[in-house]
Write a protein that holds these residues in place. Structure first.
Motif, mmCIF file in Angstrom:
data_model
loop_
_atom_site.group_PDB
_atom_site.id
_atom_site.type_symbol
_atom_site.label_atom_id
_atom_site.label_comp_id
_atom_site.label_asym_id
_atom_site.label_seq_id
_atom_site.Cartn_x
_atom_site.Cartn_y
_atom_site.Cartn_z
ATOM 1 N N ARG A 42 7.774 -1.943 13.095
ATOM 2 C CA ARG A 42 7.125 -2.537 14.266
ATOM 3 C C ARG A 42 5.624 -2.249 14.257
ATOM 4 N N ARG A 43 5.244 -1.073 13.771
ATOM 5 C CA ARG A 43 3.821 -0.723 13.674
ATOM 6 C C ARG A 43 3.111 -1.599 12.633
ATOM 7 N N VAL A 44 3.777 -1.849 11.523
ATOM 8 C CA VAL A 44 3.187 -2.703 10.485
ATOM 9 C C VAL A 44 3.028 -4.130 10.995
ATOM 10 N N ILE A 45 4.053 -4.632 11.695
ATOM 11 C CA ILE A 45 3.973 -5.988 12.240
ATOM 12 C C ILE A 45 2.851 -6.084 13.270
ATOM 13 N N LYS A 46 2.725 -5.077 14.124
ATOM 14 C CA LYS A 46 1.658 -5.077 15.128
ATOM 15 C C LYS A 46 0.282 -5.059 14.468
ATOM 16 N N THR A 47 0.126 -4.234 13.439
ATOM 17 C CA THR A 47 -1.148 -4.172 12.717
ATOM 18 C C THR A 47 -1.469 -5.516 12.088
ATOM 19 N N GLN A 48 -0.468 -6.133 11.465
ATOM 20 C CA GLN A 48 -0.678 -7.431 10.815
ATOM 21 C C GLN A 48 -1.113 -8.484 11.835
ATOM 22 N N ARG A 49 -0.508 -8.492 12.982
ATOM 23 C CA ARG A 49 -0.839 -9.509 13.991
ATOM 24 C C ARG A 49 -2.219 -9.282 14.581
ATOM 25 N N TRP A 50 -2.609 -8.023 14.747
ATOM 26 C CA TRP A 50 -3.965 -7.745 15.223
ATOM 27 C C TRP A 50 -5.008 -8.165 14.180
ATOM 28 N N LEU A 51 -4.721 -7.913 12.920
ATOM 29 C CA LEU A 51 -5.636 -8.344 11.860
ATOM 30 C C LEU A 51 -5.798 -9.862 11.861
ATOM 31 N N ALA A 52 -4.679 -10.571 11.992
ATOM 32 C CA ALA A 52 -4.725 -12.032 11.995
ATOM 33 C C ALA A 52 -5.444 -12.560 13.234
ATOM 34 N N ALA A 53 -5.116 -11.998 14.412
ATOM 35 C CA ALA A 53 -5.755 -12.455 15.651
ATOM 36 C C ALA A 53 -7.256 -12.179 15.629
ATOM 37 N N GLY A 54 -7.629 -10.967 15.169
ATOM 38 C CA GLY A 54 -9.050 -10.641 15.088
ATOM 39 C C GLY A 54 -9.785 -11.571 14.155
ATOM 40 N N ILE A 86 -1.490 -10.841 3.332
ATOM 41 C CA ILE A 86 -0.874 -9.967 2.335
ATOM 42 C C ILE A 86 0.205 -9.102 2.989
ATOM 43 N N LEU A 87 -0.120 -8.484 4.102
ATOM 44 C CA LEU A 87 0.863 -7.649 4.807
ATOM 45 C C LEU A 87 2.086 -8.463 5.223
ATOM 46 N N GLU A 88 1.841 -9.656 5.760
ATOM 47 C CA GLU A 88 2.951 -10.471 6.229
ATOM 48 C C GLU A 88 3.859 -10.897 5.078
ATOM 49 N N VAL A 147 -3.677 -14.364 -5.186
ATOM 50 C CA VAL A 147 -3.948 -13.592 -6.394
ATOM 51 C C VAL A 147 -3.295 -12.213 -6.313
ATOM 52 N N TRP A 148 -3.356 -11.603 -5.140
ATOM 53 C CA TRP A 148 -2.765 -10.268 -4.981
ATOM 54 C C TRP A 148 -1.239 -10.326 -5.163
ATOM 55 N N ALA A 149 -0.582 -11.281 -4.488
ATOM 56 C CA ALA A 149 0.877 -11.386 -4.592
ATOM 57 C C ALA A 149 1.290 -11.663 -6.032
ATOM 58 N N GLY A 161 -0.020 4.586 -7.369
ATOM 59 C CA GLY A 161 -1.154 4.388 -6.484
ATOM 60 C C GLY A 161 -0.972 5.108 -5.165
ATOM 61 N N SER A 162 -1.921 4.908 -4.264
ATOM 62 C CA SER A 162 -1.912 5.566 -2.959
ATOM 63 C C SER A 162 -0.866 4.952 -2.043
ATOM 64 N N LYS A 163 -0.629 5.606 -0.920
ATOM 65 C CA LYS A 163 0.321 5.087 0.064
ATOM 66 C C LYS A 163 -0.136 3.735 0.588
ATOM 67 N N LEU A 164 -1.447 3.589 0.806
ATOM 68 C CA LEU A 164 -1.975 2.313 1.294
ATOM 69 C C LEU A 164 -1.735 1.206 0.275
ATOM 70 N N LEU A 165 -1.955 1.514 -1.001
ATOM 71 C CA LEU A 165 -1.707 0.523 -2.048
ATOM 72 C C LEU A 165 -0.246 0.090 -2.026
ATOM 73 N N HIS A 166 0.667 1.024 -1.847
ATOM 74 C CA HIS A 166 2.081 0.674 -1.839
ATOM 75 C C HIS A 166 2.439 -0.176 -0.616
ATOM 76 N N ILE A 167 1.858 0.136 0.533
ATOM 77 C CA ILE A 167 2.133 -0.679 1.722
ATOM 78 C C ILE A 167 1.620 -2.095 1.526
ATOM 79 N N MET A 168 0.398 -2.232 0.990
ATOM 80 C CA MET A 168 -0.184 -3.553 0.795
ATOM 81 C C MET A 168 0.523 -4.337 -0.311
ATOM 82 N N SER A 169 1.286 -3.667 -1.134
ATOM 83 C CA SER A 169 2.044 -4.359 -2.177
ATOM 84 C C SER A 169 3.509 -4.520 -1.790
ATOM 85 N N GLY A 170 3.838 -4.295 -0.534
ATOM 86 C CA GLY A 170 5.221 -4.415 -0.098
ATOM 87 C C GLY A 170 6.111 -3.332 -0.665
ATOM 88 N N ASN A 171 5.490 -2.213 -1.072
ATOM 89 C CA ASN A 171 6.177 -1.113 -1.740
ATOM 90 C C ASN A 171 6.840 -1.568 -3.043
#
Length: 407
Positions: free
Chosen positions: A44-56, A88-90, A249-251, A293-303
């Motif tokens: 739920r935190r990841v989804i909330k972050t993704q939606r704030w990024l998109a809305a912003g 990317i997160l979505e 490109v990232w995906a 890689g880092s934890k952030l890298l793994h999150i951004m790559s869908g683990n």
């Protein structure tokens, strides 16, 4: 040479293979039993972050319209990056994993594999068939897994070479830049279409689905949001193009790094003969590759940096893959099974080398894959039906229609 028998390739006894299967089943059961509030809060935190990024990002593009160019450009650049990160997160950590059923245990109708429709051109229904059912069941099996080259790239030496393959560097670049559209066409099975083996009625249904989803994506990103920016619509359009390019490109890079570096092996269809669940586990380990890689890298790559763990347990929580990875690696060490991993840049470099080398016929190049030997035998009739790997049957509506047509 592609592997026809994973047990003999790994020099394991049948008792060893079954022991490995039991240990992996135990890991799955432990993780499933420990799912709880912290995991639910994570997604739920990841989804909330993704939606704030998109809305912003969307708001930034609109409010930048009346600004002077010296202020508008950095706001647009920041908005494009924010939108790219949101996409990317979505796609990676949310959509891909939700549609695998990783979060179905929550019984939340908004975060469920049966209801999630992701922000990309391929309809979720078709993706669940081509990815969850075909790719994950027949990982790297030549002639079965359409992810081996996506129908346009020659990614294994066993695949027949034609002069068309000389253009692979160009096809690869186009696939990377337009990846969401390449994925959108994936479930059509281009090879079956080329061989005139595709059911025309099924293909028509799929094309209509793709056209509807693609139209909605195009309208949202390239018409609606640019129009909201008024006279500066061109700048917003460019920012949306940049965000989609960034996501594509990232995906593409993450997915290719999980399946085509050195150490990610291919298999013949003989390996499927009477394949047990434990042997299926072994094939997933041998056919995939991790990156570090880092934890952030793994999150951004869908683990998917834990591609081995993901293929072993595609419907387990993605945020737990890093937790169980040391156990999987220790198990591989115990039985001397290859566990392929390395830095992201090295894995992608190996992917590029494969793509460029296989533009040429085999006689002009050397094989960089670990040797599989030529004395691998195929065993038939060794297991009864109850002992075979149980394959998932999550077919979409068009697939059920196809079955009905055949019936």
């Amino acid at each position: 040479m592609a592997i026809a028998d994973v047990q003999e390739y790994c020099h394991l006894t049948e008792a060893d293979v079954e022991a490995i299967g039991r240990e992996l089943d135990a890991i799955r059961e432990r993780v499933e039993a420990s799912r709880g509030a912290a995991d639910a809060a994570y997604i739920r935190r990841v989804i909330k972050t993704q939606r704030w990024l998109a809305a912003g990002a969307r708001i930034g593009m609109i409010v930048s319209s009346p600004l002077e160019p010296r202020y508008r450009r950095p706001v647009l650049a920041a908005s494009a990056i924010s939108l790219g990160l949101a996409k990317i997160l979505e796609n990676m950590e949310i959509g891909h994993n939700v549609m695998h059923g990783q979060w179905d245990w929550m019984n939340d109708p908004e975060i469920h594999s049966s209801t999630w429709e992701w922000d990309t051109a391929q309809p979720a229904e078709q993706w669940k068939h081509s990815h969850n059912y075909i790719h994950h069941q027949f990982t790297n099996v030549l002639g079965f897994d359409n992810d081996i080259g996506y129908g346009i790239l020659r990614m294994a030496r066993e695949q027949r070479w034609t002069p068309v393959n000389l253009g692979q560097p160009v096809y690869n670049a186009l696939l990377a830049m337009l990846f969401q559209w390449g994925v959108a066409l994936h479930d059509l099975d281009l090879e079956a279409i080329r061989k005139l083996e595709k059911d025309p009625k099924v293909m028509r249904q799929q094309l209509l689905q793709i056209a509807k989803k693609g139209r909605n994506q195009f309208f949202k990103d390239y018409l609606l949001y640019p129009a909201l920016s008024g006279k500066e619509w061109k700048s917003t359009l460019q920012a949306n193009v940049a965000a989609n390019f960034m996501r594509n490109v990232w995906a593409y890079m993450i997915i290719f790094c999980g399946h085509f570096p050195d150490g990610a092996l291919h298999f013949t269809e003989d390996e499927l003969e009477d394949e047990t669940r434990a042997e299926w586990y072994l094939r997933q380990i041998l056919g995939t590759a991790n990156f570090e890689g880092s934890k952030l890298l793994h999150i951004m790559s869908g683990n998917l940096g834990y591609q081995i763990e993901h293929h072993l347990f595609p419907d387990l929580l993605s945020n737990r893959y890093g937790e169980i990875a040391p156990e999987i690696r220790a198990l591989c060490d115990k039985y001397e099974i290859p566990y392929t991993t390395g830095p992201l840049h090295r894995q992608y470099g190996q992917v590029l080398r494969v793509i460029h080398k296989l533009t040429l016929p085999n006689r002009f190049t050397q094989d960089d894959k670990p040797p599989t030997g030529t004395d691998v035998t195929v065993r038939h009739g060794r297991q009864n039906h109850e002992q075979r790997q149980q394959r998932r049957t999550e077919l979409g509506a068009w697939s059920r229609t196809k079955a009905a047509l055949r019936g």
